[in-house]
Design a protein around this motif. Structure first.
Motif, short mmCIF file in Angstrom:
data_model
loop_
_atom_site.label_atom_id
_atom_site.label_comp_id
_atom_site.label_asym_id
_atom_site.label_seq_id
_atom_site.Cartn_x
_atom_site.Cartn_y
_atom_site.Cartn_z
N CYS A 234 0.83 -1.20 0.00
CA CYS A 234 0.00 0.00 0.00
C CYS A 234 0.87 1.26 0.00
O CYS A 234 1.79 1.39 0.81
N CYS B 246 -0.36 3.32 3.77
CA CYS B 246 -0.01 2.89 5.13
C CYS B 246 1.22 2.01 5.15
O CYS B 246 1.70 1.63 6.22
N HIS C 47 -6.54 -2.57 1.05
CA HIS C 47 -6.16 -1.16 1.14
C HIS C 47 -6.99 -0.20 0.28
O HIS C 47 -6.62 0.97 0.19
N CYS D 57 -7.75 2.96 1.95
CA CYS D 57 -6.61 3.89 2.08
C CYS D 57 -6.53 4.74 0.81
O CYS D 57 -6.32 5.95 0.87
ZN LIG Z 1 -3.13 0.94 3.28
#
Ligand SMILES: [Zn+2]
Length: 250
Positions: free
Chosen positions: A51, A54, A132, A135
């Protein structure tokens, strides 16, 4: 079957694998399942995508900008099993190249991702799963996009600022259309029909329309609001510029 399993091991998506071998996708999946039950590793290789938010993965900002446009236009994130989320992009089934392109964008944003498609009448739904997605698309949330605020985070704005044309391409290829307009004018006493193209973008979210206008400004394309939900690009040079930036839906 061996050849199909080898391709699967090499990361070829099931759909392409099925087309290549002239069998149904579910046959490919069944072959992989059968192997997995016998404890063999076929098709179990997972490229772990990292990702960019993060973890310390890289973001392909150009692909991301376009995918963000598609997501805001006609995308949706659902939650699946074990904390995995599914990103779905809906698009008209007549746009075959665009539907391939969506899969490629997904693979560029989630490296090693394996998008799959589902056809419902008139529409292709392209889906890829990842933990993810929230995100990457923090705009994900309950309810319809036009009933909640859609505000980009700073890093998303920077991605669009670096690639406004990609973002516009995603927006205009999902919720936009290029139409021919015609008007009649008197020329030397006789009515003459003039036809000219224009682009329009229609979305019920004021926030998303505002993002579209912002990106048009970034790309120096003149626009105007033509109805409460539609943005129109109709000046000749602006249409030509947008044609060049986003290409036609195909
Ligand atoms: Zn992430």
């Amino acid at each position: 079957m061996d050849s199909a399993l080898r391709m699967s091991d090499a990361g070829v998506p099931d759909r392409e694998n099925a087309l290549h071998h002239g069998v149904a996708i579910k046959t490919i999946r069944r072959w992989r399942r059968d192997y997995q039950r016998r404890g063999k590793p076929r098709g179990q290789l997972h490229c772990t995508a990292v990702c960019p938010l993060c973890e310390d993965g890289d973001l392909d900002a150009s692909a991301y900008g376009e995918l963000l446009g598609w997501y805001l236009g006609d995308g949706h994130i659902s939650s699946g099993r074990r904390g995995v989320f599914n990103l779905h992009i809906y698009n008209d089934d007549q746009y075959v190249l665009d539907n391939h392109r969506i899969q490629n964008l997904m693979r560029r944003v989630k490296i090693g991702g394996r998008p799959h498609t589902r056809v419902v009448p008139g529409c292709v739904i392209t889906t890829v799963s990842w933990k993810h997605w929230p995100c990457l698309f923090p705009q994900h949330g309950p309810g319809k996009k036009h009933e909640r605020a859609i505000v980009l985070e700073d890093w998303q704005r920077r991605a669009v600022e670096a690639h406004p044309a990609d973002f516009l391409r995603g927006l205009f290829h999902s919720d936009g259309c290029r139409v021919m307009n015609s008007t009649w004018r008197q020329v030397a006493g006789a009515p003459k029909c003039y036809r000219y193209p224009r682009w329009q973008f229609t979305n019920h979210s004021a926030d998303i329309r505002e993002l579209c206008c912002w990106a048009l400004d970034l790309a120096e394309v003149a626009w105007r609001q033509s109805s409460s939900v539609t943005i129109r690009v109709s000046r000749r040079e602006a249409v030509a510029r947008l044609d060049e930036l986003v290409g036609s839906k195909a």
